[in-house]
Design a protein around this motif. Structure first.
Motif, PDB file in Angstrom:
ATOM      1  N   GLU A 257       0.829  -1.204   0.000  1.00 48.13           N
ATOM      2  CA  GLU A 257       0.000   0.000   0.000  1.00 48.13           C
ATOM      3  C   GLU A 257       0.867   1.260   0.000  1.00 48.13           C
ATOM      4  OE1 GLU A 257      -3.296   2.438  -0.010  1.00 48.13           O
ATOM      5  OE2 GLU A 257      -3.195   0.262  -0.326  1.00 48.13           O
ATOM      6  N   GLU A 258       1.950   1.225   0.761  1.00 45.96           N
ATOM      7  CA  GLU A 258       2.804   2.408   0.910  1.00 45.96           C
ATOM      8  C   GLU A 258       3.602   2.723  -0.348  1.00 45.96           C
ATOM      9  OE1 GLU A 258       6.283   4.015   4.008  1.00 45.96           O
ATOM     10  OE2 GLU A 258       5.260   2.088   4.348  1.00 45.96           O
ATOM     11  N   TYR A 259       3.986   1.659  -1.104  1.00 45.25           N
ATOM     12  CA  TYR A 259       4.835   1.855  -2.283  1.00 45.25           C
ATOM     13  C   TYR A 259       4.122   1.403  -3.556  1.00 45.25           C
ATOM     14  CZ  TYR A 259       8.472   2.537   1.221  1.00 45.25           C
ATOM     15  OH  TYR A 259       9.218   2.995   2.286  1.00 45.25           O
ATOM     16  N   LYS A 260       2.902   1.888  -3.734  1.00 45.46           N
ATOM     17  CA  LYS A 260       2.108   1.509  -4.901  1.00 45.46           C
ATOM     18  C   LYS A 260       2.812   1.842  -6.221  1.00 45.46           C
ATOM     19  CE  LYS A 260      -2.609   1.745  -3.036  1.00 45.46           C
ATOM     20  NZ  LYS A 260      -3.900   2.490  -3.090  1.00 45.46           N
ATOM     21  N   GLY A 261       3.516   2.934  -6.239  1.00 43.18           N
ATOM     22  CA  GLY A 261       4.172   3.334  -7.476  1.00 43.18           C
ATOM     23  C   GLY A 261       5.393   2.521  -7.829  1.00 43.18           C
ATOM     24  N   ILE A 262       5.879   1.727  -6.896  1.00 42.04           N
ATOM     25  CA  ILE A 262       7.083   0.915  -7.125  1.00 42.04           C
ATOM     26  C   ILE A 262       6.740  -0.557  -7.307  1.00 42.04           C
ATOM     27  CG2 ILE A 262       9.282   0.160  -6.130  1.00 42.04           C
ATOM     28  CD1 ILE A 262       9.423   2.813  -4.664  1.00 42.04           C
ATOM     29  N   PHE A 263       5.873  -1.076  -6.422  1.00 45.56           N
ATOM     30  CA  PHE A 263       5.502  -2.488  -6.480  1.00 45.56           C
ATOM     31  C   PHE A 263       4.064  -2.626  -6.987  1.00 45.56           C
ATOM     32  CE2 PHE A 263       8.529  -2.131  -2.872  1.00 45.56           C
ATOM     33  CZ  PHE A 263       9.556  -2.906  -3.403  1.00 45.56           C
TER      34      PHE A 263
END
Length: 307
Positions: A257-263
């Protein structure tokens, strides 16, 4: 064992065949080899391109005695990364084709026999060394016994020096090129905890190898010493157990959830956490990826059989 099955395998085989035939013609050897093969009603192209199942037949079709030495001469030059097979391509340009080029085309980065050692090459020449392979080619059917298969494409297995030397001329039953088998399902790695302080002491975690195919264990497993070799990697299993203790399901969901743009998926986060590839098609890209993926599955990082 990691299968060797690039999607463009037909193009790779065709390129290899063109290089071998062109080189043989340039040296005046092609007619010699063709004439010898004519006696067996077999063609040079069929010999070079014969797939693994056909090689099983060719072992007994040809007679070792009287085999032209040109087969092994061509291999010697192909195997020498500095010499290679020199020939003129379709544009009339002089080019070289060696084992380095073949391994590059196959996309092989890790030994398919053991999945423990990188097999990438040194390509840039300098004052210290010429370009050379860090890998070797294992003749699945040894060229000392079957010299007529010395340059058959599917008889050349890119491998690490350790596996090639340990195997030697000992016969094994399973080839990475054999499409009749799923190489990744032949063995499965698990772990055993032998002490209460396993999270801090890797000596209290053991690698447990589940041989799914007993014939594979009795041939490839024993000949290559895979059982003993993998016992040296208990630290990998212990580290994954430790990571699982830190990264529980809730923490992984938080990261996603925190790193949606990466994972974009849970699997990508697990790959980052374990530090290795976990998808079937990627297991040949990095050492110990099969071990890592199986242990990650065993500790609960992965919820199903397909990563």
């Amino acid at each position: 064992m990691i299968p060797i099955r690039p999607q463009n395998i037909t193009d790779i085989v065709d390129e290899y065949y063109f290089a071998v035939k062109s080189y043989a013609i340039s040296k005046g050897w092609y007619v010699i080899l063709k004439t010898w093969l004519d006696e067996y009603d077999y063609t040079f192209e069929k010999l070079i391109k014969a797939e693994h199942t056909e090689l099983l037949n060719l072992k007994v079709l040809f007679d070792k005695d009287g085999t032209p030495e040109e087969f092994t001469k061509i291999y010697a030059n192909f195997s020498n990364s500095s010499k290679g097979l020199s020939y003129l391509n379709v544009n009339g340009e002089k080019v070289k084709y060696s084992g380095i080029e073949l391994i590059d085309r196959l996309g092989i980065t890790v030994c398919p026999y053991c999945n423990r050692t990188y097999v990438q090459s040194i390509k840039n020449q300098n004052q210290y060394h010429k370009k050379r392979r860090t890998s070797e080619f294992d003749h699945f059917f040894p060229k000392s016994k079957y010299p007529f298969l010395a340059i058959s494409f599917f008889n050349l297995i890119p491998s690490c020096k350790t596996c090639n030397h340990i195997k030697g001329t000992h016969p094994i039953a399973f080839s990475p090129y054999d499409e009749r088998i799923n190489g990744q399902s032949l063995v499965e790695f698990k772990y055993n905890i032998t002490g209460s302080d396993y999270l801090t002491n890797p000596k209290h975690v053991e690698i447990d190898i589940d041989w799914k195919n007993q014939e594979f264990f009795k041939s490839n497993g024993k000949v290559l010493g895979l059982d003993d070799l993998y016992q040296n990697h208990n630290d990998i299993a212990q580290e994954i157990l430790l990571k699982r203790y830190v990264y529980n399901d809730s923490r992984i969901d938080e990261l996603l959830e925190e790193y949606k743009g990466i994972f974009s998926s849970r699997e990508e986060i697990i790959q980052m956490i374990t530090g290795n590839f976990i998808k079937d098609e990627d297991l040949g890209k990095r050492p110990l990826s099969k071990l890592t993926r199986d242990i990650a599955r065993d500790v609960g990082f992965l919820k199903n059989k397909q990563a």
